[in-house]
Each structure stands twice: as structure tokens, then as C-alpha cells.
Scaffold this active site. Structure first.
Site, PDB file in Angstrom:
ATOM      1  CG  ASP A  18      -1.696   1.221   1.433  1.00  0.00           C
ATOM      2  OD1 ASP A  18      -2.383   1.629   0.480  1.00  0.00           O
ATOM      3  OD2 ASP A  18      -1.629   1.807   2.531  1.00  0.00           O
ATOM      4  CG  ASP A  20      -1.821   7.601   0.536  1.00  0.00           C
ATOM      5  OD1 ASP A  20      -1.067   8.580   0.485  1.00  0.00           O
ATOM      6  OD2 ASP A  20      -2.550   7.247  -0.402  1.00  0.00           O
TER       7      ASP A  20
END
Length: 233
Positions: A18, A20
Site C-alpha cells: 500500500d 498512504d
């Protein structure tokens, strides 16, 4: 009789990251951007309510918040809300930095010959701006929201990331900071690794399916041996 049994050297795992809250310290900039966008429509929501939904796609995020508040918006208002969020986040982009150890972790994996890619619910227009701050080239393997039908907690991003690396999803470990990352990882058939750097607690991440939880990328880097990553030969 000899007992010296020899087995094929196991391959290194692959990783799907991922973005953020996992590689860049941007969760709270997104929270403030959503709060600003919502306020523009006269919707006043507490920061903690917004934070709990970060990691979903923008569309699912809005749907979930509207369900919680009992409000309704037209599709045009929802589209305007997402555009306002993107604009408000872009205004804060200079305050976003890599999380501790993120650059070193990706560099170390590359040096050891470990396949990895980024799979983010963010759209390419904002997500690809993170490549410079992570000191990554433009051709870094990355799947963004623009490229899949559904975002987290659906598994599409991680399935696409595995396909980009030409591996089976079960051969990948998904690294994320939210319960939505880990739920999507489980649905993709991948092992999930949780990071505390996005604000979720250890118990929450483990309940969502994380088999290991680390503080941040630096902590994960120091414990790569726990994940079966070996030195390249």
C-alpha cells in the site's frame, strides 16, 4: 545411511505495498483534505470518523460516511466531493514525507532480488507524485485506482499487482496500514503484514488478518528474516 537431505532453496517472497500510511506519511493530510472537502458541502464530521475510513477508495469512503451520518448526496455532489478532496490534498503535498525506513526497505528488497510493487487506492494523478519522494523511477511497478474496477476492501488492486509481477497472489505478502488493506489481502489469497504507521492499533490489524505487525517500514526492514527474505547470491 546418509541423513543429509537436500531440498531446493526456497524462493524469496514478493511484496505488494500500500502507499498512504505504509510507505509515505500522508494519512493525516488525507484526513484533513476530506474534512475540508466535506465542510465545503456543509457536512461537519469529526476527524476520527474520517480516519477510520482512510484506505478505502474515494467512492466507498463517501458511501460509508453518508451511511453513518444518514445524509444523501447526488452523484454530482459525490463527484465534486472527490475532486475537492484531491485538490485539498494536493495543497498539502509538500508536507508529505516518506515514512522512516521506506526508501531503505525498497532499496534493500531490490538489491536482494525480491519482487515488489505498489498497489494503492489513490488515483495516478496524486499517487505517482510519491515516486520522487521515495527516490523511485517512473517505471516502478504501480497499480492505482484508475486501473482496476474496484478498490479496497475488494481484492482487485492486489490481484492486479500480482499480475504485474507475474506471480500468483498466494506467493505475495501484502503490506498495509489499515484494516481495509488486510481484508483485501485475505480476499486476494495473500498473507497480510500490518504497519502501525497509519494509526490503526495492533489488535485491529491482527483481527483483520495480519500475521505480522511492525511499527513502520524501518521496523519491517530490521526483521526481514522473519518474512523469509534471504540475501541474494
Amino acid at each position: 545411511m546418509s541423513t543429509d537431505l537436500r531440498y531446493p532453496e526456497p524462493a524469496n517472497p514478493a511484496f505488494l505495498f500500500d502507499l498512504d500510511g505504509t510507505l509515505i506519511d500522508s494519512v493525516y493530510q488525507h484526513v484533513i483534505a476530506w474534512r475540508s472537502a466535506l465542510a465545503g458541502l456543509g457536512i461537519d464530521l469529526s476527524v476520527w470518523r474520517i480516519h477510520r475510513r482512510i484506505g478505502m477508495s474515494g467512492g466507498l469512503f463517501v458511501t460509508a460516511l453518508l451511511r453513518e451520518t444518514g445524509l444523501s448526496l447526488t452523484q454530482e455532489q459525490i463527484d465534486d466531493l472527490q475532486h475537492a478532496h484531491a485538490a485539498a490534498y494536493t495543497e498539502q503535498i509538500d508536507s508529505v514525507k516518506p515514512l522512516p525506513g521506506a526508501i531503505s526497505l525498497l532499496s534493500e528488497l531490490t538489491e536482494r532480488g525480491v519482487p515488489w510493487a505498489i498497489a494503492t487506492s489513490g488515483y495516478a494523478a496524486t499517487a505517482r507524485r510519491a515516486l520522487d519522494m521515495l527516490q523511485l523511477p517512473e517505471d516502478t511497478p504501480m497499480v492505482t485506482r484508475d486501473l482496476v474496477r474496484r478498490a479496497k476492501p475488494d481484492p482487485d488492486l492486489f490481484l492486479a499487482g500480482a499480475a504485474l509481477l507475474d506471480i500468483e497472489p498466494r506467493s505475495a505478502m501484502v503490506v498495509g496500514d489499515s484494516v481495509w488493506d488486510l481484508l483485501a489481502a485475505r480476499r486476494a489469497g495473500s498473507l497480510g503484514i500490518g504497519l502501525l504507521s497509519g494509526g490503526y492499533g495492533r489488535d485491529e490489524l491482527e483481527r483483520a488478518g495480519a500475521f505480522r505487525v511492525y511499527a513502520d517500514p524501518a521496523d519491517m526492514l530490521n526483521r526481514l528474516d522473519e518474512l523469509g527474505v534471504r540475501q541474494s547470491r
